[in-house]
Design an enzyme around this catalytic site. Structure first.
Site, PDB file in Angstrom:
ATOM      1  N   GLU A  43       0.853  -1.189   0.000  1.00 44.82           N
ATOM      2  CA  GLU A  43       0.000   0.000   0.000  1.00 44.82           C
ATOM      3  C   GLU A  43       0.889   1.239   0.000  1.00 44.82           C
ATOM      4  O   GLU A  43       1.856   1.323   0.763  1.00 44.82           O
ATOM      5  CB  GLU A  43      -0.894   0.006   1.239  1.00 44.82           C
ATOM      6  CG  GLU A  43      -1.735   1.277   1.408  1.00 44.82           C
ATOM      7  CD  GLU A  43      -2.595   1.231   2.669  1.00 44.82           C
ATOM      8  OE1 GLU A  43      -2.940   0.109   3.122  1.00 44.82           O
ATOM      9  OE2 GLU A  43      -2.913   2.309   3.205  1.00 44.82           O
ATOM     10  N   GLU A  47      -2.415  11.347   3.267  1.00 47.92           N
ATOM     11  CA  GLU A  47      -3.479  11.176   4.254  1.00 47.92           C
ATOM     12  C   GLU A  47      -3.510  12.416   5.131  1.00 47.92           C
ATOM     13  O   GLU A  47      -2.474  13.027   5.411  1.00 47.92           O
ATOM     14  CB  GLU A  47      -3.243   9.939   5.120  1.00 47.92           C
ATOM     15  CG  GLU A  47      -3.539   8.624   4.430  1.00 47.92           C
ATOM     16  CD  GLU A  47      -3.445   7.449   5.375  1.00 47.92           C
ATOM     17  OE1 GLU A  47      -4.491   6.853   5.690  1.00 47.92           O
ATOM     18  OE2 GLU A  47      -2.317   7.139   5.813  1.00 47.92           O
TER      19      GLU A  47
END
Length: 283
Positions: free
Chosen positions: A154, A159
């Protein structure tokens, strides 16, 4: 092991590639990069179905990390193209009439390119303005297309959580980091919720370098120890979503809704064949 001089050279190359992602196309081409895929979000209506699909698979069971949202499909109230931008909107509402409803009190959208566009290596640039407010958790990220998590890897390009409005993070997850918060770096962006910024990675066989507006802040190096540490030599697909609450988002302030995650463009640059380190894509 990479020697210090080689490491410095790789950092300079990665930083140059990321900086040129926002520069003239002729400059990129001189470095051997061309635009391989993009969405400029022109027109109006729902996101282009040739490029994006809606990920709703965990609505009934509940989403990961104790997130609180229901991800709607084909619903302009949650994902639409307007004014040259993709707008993902989270709302305080319950769509009780939907058969995959899991009791969620918030709606949002999660768009993915899986099966439509997948890449191995390249410079990725997503220009976006982030929502703020306690409980918001927008993300720009990638998942392995060939294996499940964490074995497929990932790459969290960006974020952000509304409870920390001036900070964004870039993170790597894989089998070797399972059970941890991954390998992460942070950067202060005081106006992340008020202005658009370019969230970028340069992904090569040697490393994944994270930047905002061409400024590098984190780098994950291929240690050549195997796929547990480096599964990043196989295709990944892109995800854009706005989660609510959960382990990162935290407590939710219901007074913030509706909130908007605005994406101006998504661009993927890859090395031209014959320039060394050529990338692969499926599109």
């Amino acid at each position: 092991m990479i020697c210090r001089n080689s490491a410095r050279t790789l950092v300079r190359i990665a930083a140059a590639a990321i900086a040129l992602a926002s520069g003239p196309s002729s400059a990129r081409e001189r470095l051997g990069y061309t635009l391989a895929w993009s969405d400029e979000f022109d027109g109006a209506g729902v996101p282009d179905p040739a490029k994006w699909s809606y990920d709703t698979h965990a609505n009934k069971a509940g989403w990961y990390n104790h997130e609180l949202q229901y991800y709607a499909a084909d619903r302009p109230e949650n994902a639409r193209i307007e004014g040259g931008r993709l707008i993902i909107t989270a709302r305080k509402e319950s769509l009780a009439d939907r058969p995959d409803q899991g009791g969620q009190r918030y709606t949002s959208a999660r768009l993915i390119t899986k099966g439509k566009a997948e890449w191995t290596y390249g410079v990725f640039e997503i220009r976006a303005k982030l929502p703020c407010g306690k409980g918001s958790w927008p993300a720009i990220w990638m998942l392995g297309a060939a294996a499940g998590w964490p074995d497929g890897g990932e790459i969290d390009i960006m974020e952000h959580v509304g409870k920390a409005p001036g900070e964004v993070s870039g993170t790597i997850h894989n089998r070797s980091t399972a059970g941890t918060f991954g390998k992460s770096g942070q950067m202060r962006i005081p106006d992340a919720c008020d202005a658009f910024h370019d969230y970028q990675i340069d992904w090569t066989p040697e490393a994944i370098t994270f930047a905002v507006d061409g400024k590098t802040y984190h780098r994950y190096v291929n240690a050549k120890t195997g796929t547990a540490q480096w599964p990043f030599d196989k295709p990944q697909y892109l995800l854009l979503n706005l989660a609510i609450g959960g382990e990162m988002g935290g407590d939710v302030d219901d007074g913030i809704f509706p909130i908007r995650f605005e994406i101006d463009h998504v661009r993927v640059y890859q090395r031209t064949a014959g320039t060394g380190g050529a990338a692969t894509s499926r599109r």
